[in-house]
Motif scaffolding. Structure first.
Motif, short mmCIF file in Angstrom:
data_model
loop_
_atom_site.label_atom_id
_atom_site.label_comp_id
_atom_site.label_asym_id
_atom_site.label_seq_id
_atom_site.Cartn_x
_atom_site.Cartn_y
_atom_site.Cartn_z
N UNK A 109 0.85 -1.20 0.00
CA UNK A 109 0.00 0.00 0.00
C UNK A 109 0.88 1.24 0.00
N UNK A 110 1.98 1.19 0.77
CA UNK A 110 2.96 2.29 0.75
C UNK A 110 3.53 2.48 -0.65
N UNK A 111 3.98 1.38 -1.25
CA UNK A 111 4.58 1.47 -2.57
C UNK A 111 3.59 2.01 -3.60
N UNK A 112 2.37 1.46 -3.60
CA UNK A 112 1.37 1.87 -4.58
C UNK A 112 1.01 3.34 -4.41
N UNK A 113 0.93 3.79 -3.17
CA UNK A 113 0.62 5.20 -2.92
C UNK A 113 1.73 6.10 -3.46
N UNK A 114 2.97 5.76 -3.12
CA UNK A 114 4.10 6.63 -3.46
C UNK A 114 4.34 6.71 -4.96
N UNK A 115 4.38 5.54 -5.65
CA UNK A 115 4.82 5.62 -7.04
C UNK A 115 3.79 5.18 -8.07
N UNK A 116 2.56 4.89 -7.66
CA UNK A 116 1.50 4.66 -8.64
C UNK A 116 0.47 5.79 -8.61
N UNK A 117 0.12 6.26 -7.41
CA UNK A 117 -0.91 7.29 -7.30
C UNK A 117 -0.32 8.69 -7.41
N UNK A 118 0.70 8.98 -6.61
CA UNK A 118 1.21 10.36 -6.54
C UNK A 118 1.75 10.89 -7.88
N UNK A 119 2.54 10.11 -8.64
CA UNK A 119 3.00 10.64 -9.94
C UNK A 119 1.85 10.93 -10.91
N UNK A 120 0.79 10.13 -10.84
CA UNK A 120 -0.37 10.39 -11.70
C UNK A 120 -1.02 11.72 -11.33
N UNK A 121 -1.18 11.96 -10.03
CA UNK A 121 -1.78 13.22 -9.58
C UNK A 121 -0.90 14.41 -9.95
N UNK A 122 0.41 14.18 -10.00
CA UNK A 122 1.34 15.29 -10.25
C UNK A 122 1.61 15.53 -11.73
N UNK A 123 0.99 14.78 -12.63
CA UNK A 123 1.26 14.93 -14.07
C UNK A 123 1.12 16.37 -14.57
N UNK A 124 0.10 17.13 -14.13
CA UNK A 124 -0.01 18.51 -14.62
C UNK A 124 1.18 19.39 -14.21
N UNK A 125 1.88 19.03 -13.13
CA UNK A 125 3.00 19.83 -12.64
C UNK A 125 4.34 19.45 -13.28
N UNK A 126 4.40 18.30 -13.93
CA UNK A 126 5.68 17.81 -14.47
C UNK A 126 5.49 17.41 -15.94
N UNK A 127 4.85 18.26 -16.70
CA UNK A 127 4.50 17.93 -18.08
C UNK A 127 5.72 17.69 -18.97
#
Length: 387
Positions: A219-237
């Motif tokens: 759950x830690x792994x999935x949160x850190x590198x599956x969910x958060x990068x997707x949410x941050x896509x607009x900031x790191x185009x």
């Protein structure tokens, strides 16, 4: 070294898909579909864990573990040439999961046994668990980092990252043939259904300490590198895949680095190591709630660090508990139960995506709920000390 190399290569193949989640979403696959692909390799992991572990106690480690790198290579080949086909991607993920399940249940037990006499000189307690955890975490981290960099800046972004893993798995398949068998096959084995039972799973320390940890590892792994990068896509185009890989490497890099320290913190019979792991999970989930609300880069990185430390310490703490609980006949089976529960965490991104799309619940609210749930698990672990 051969078994450790196989575990490393298989873990590489299991996690190389993760930083490419952003690529598949950017290329048009629905978010929920991609998150389900992430989870689908659990469909291979769990059966391989639950059946492979007990079967290796019955027939030996080598017959179950030797094919695993080749199964991982087959999974990576399907992923390499199936980027436009969801069924091929699904099949590749499931095969990667089968290989990883065998590596975690059978390979971890084999490596633990090869790290002690008569196969090795007398070593400190817990060295086998640490080697297994570091081989897995190292493979997860390096595989994700290389795949992300190649997909962002290299040629053939949908193919080359997977072909590198195919080559590594073939080399590992050769190396593992030199490893000696550590388990004597049973001359008159009982019924298979009896072998699949793991009585040690009812042990109080396993139920009240190891399992609450297992729930949060991936759950830690999935949160850190599956969910958060997707949410941050607009900031790191400019480089979303590379950013996803960076977060993955940070998470697993801190998880890997802390594992050599974690064993020194541990005290048999105490809860200091499990409690520390869950405290870091609570901190990480609280940071994830803040980062998802503000879409702040430094908060996302802080989330990855905290969750990576929680993952690394939790992995070592759980495997040490298992080493102390399990007898020679059910070590692989108990490893299997622990990992099967832990891998359910990779279903979290898909569940959260469906809740967000279907009900409008924000990620910040969901991470707040998970923070409270992690605190509840810490309370269970603390209660086991008094019990």
């Amino acid at each position: 070294m051969g078994v450790a190399a196989a575990i490393f290569a298989i873990a590489w193949g299991g996690n190389e898909f993760t930083p490419l989640l952003v690529m598949y979403k950017r290329d048009g696959l629905p978010v929920t579909t991609v998150d389900l692909l992430l989870f689908e390799y659990v469909l291979g992991i769990v059966p391989a864990l639950l059946i492979g572990g007990p079967l290796s106690d019955r027939y030996g480690r080598r017959p179950l573990m030797r094919p695993a790198p080749l199964i991982a290579a087959a999974g990576s080949l399907l992923l390499a040439f199936g980027s436009s086909s969801v069924p091929m991607l699904s099949a590749g993920r499931v095969l990667s999961g089968v290989a990883l399940g065998l590596a975690m249940a059978v390979g971890s037990s084999w490596l633990k046994e090869l790290s002690q006499p008569p196969y090795a000189a007398e070593s400190a307690s817990g060295i086998g668990a640490r080697r297994s955890a570091m081989s897995l975490t190292g493979g997860f981290g390096v595989g994700a980092g290389v795949a992300g960099v190649l997909a962002q800046w290299g040629p053939w972004p949908n193919t080359l990252p997977y072909l590198i893993n195919v080559a590594l798995c073939v080399v590992a398949a050769v190396l593992i043939f030199r490893a000696p068998e550590t388990t004597v096959p049973q001359a008159n084995p009982p019924r298979l259904i009896d072998d699949l039972k793991v009585p040690a799973a009812g042990h109080q320390r396993f139920r009240l300490v190891a399992l609450p940890l297992a729930l949060w590892l991936f759950t830690c792994s999935a949160t850190a590198y599956a969910i958060m990068p997707t949410l941050m896509m607009p900031k790191v185009q400019g480089a979303p895949i590379a950013f996803s890989a960076l977060i993955t490497v940070i998470t697993l890099g801190f998880g890997f680095a802390i594992q050599s320290v974690a064993r020194r913190i541990d005290r048999p019979g105490s809860i200091r190591l499990p409690a520390l792991a869950l405290s870091l999970v609570i901190c990480g989930m609280a940071l994830a709630a803040a980062a998802s609300a503000t879409l702040t880069l430094w908060l996302t990185i802080a989330t990855a660090i905290a969750l990576g430390l929680g993952f690394g310490i939790g992995m070592v703490a759980g495997l040490l508990e298992i080493e102390r609980i399990a007898g020679p006949s059910d070590l692989a089976g108990l490893n299997a139960v622990f990992y099967a529960v832990s891998y359910l965490g990779f279903g979290v991104p898909a569940v959260m995506a469906m809740l967000h799309d279907g009900t409008g619940v924000t990620y910040s609210v969901m991470f707040t709920v998970m923070t409270i749930a992690a605190a509840g698990c810490l309370a269970v672990v603390a209660r086991s000390r008094r019990g």
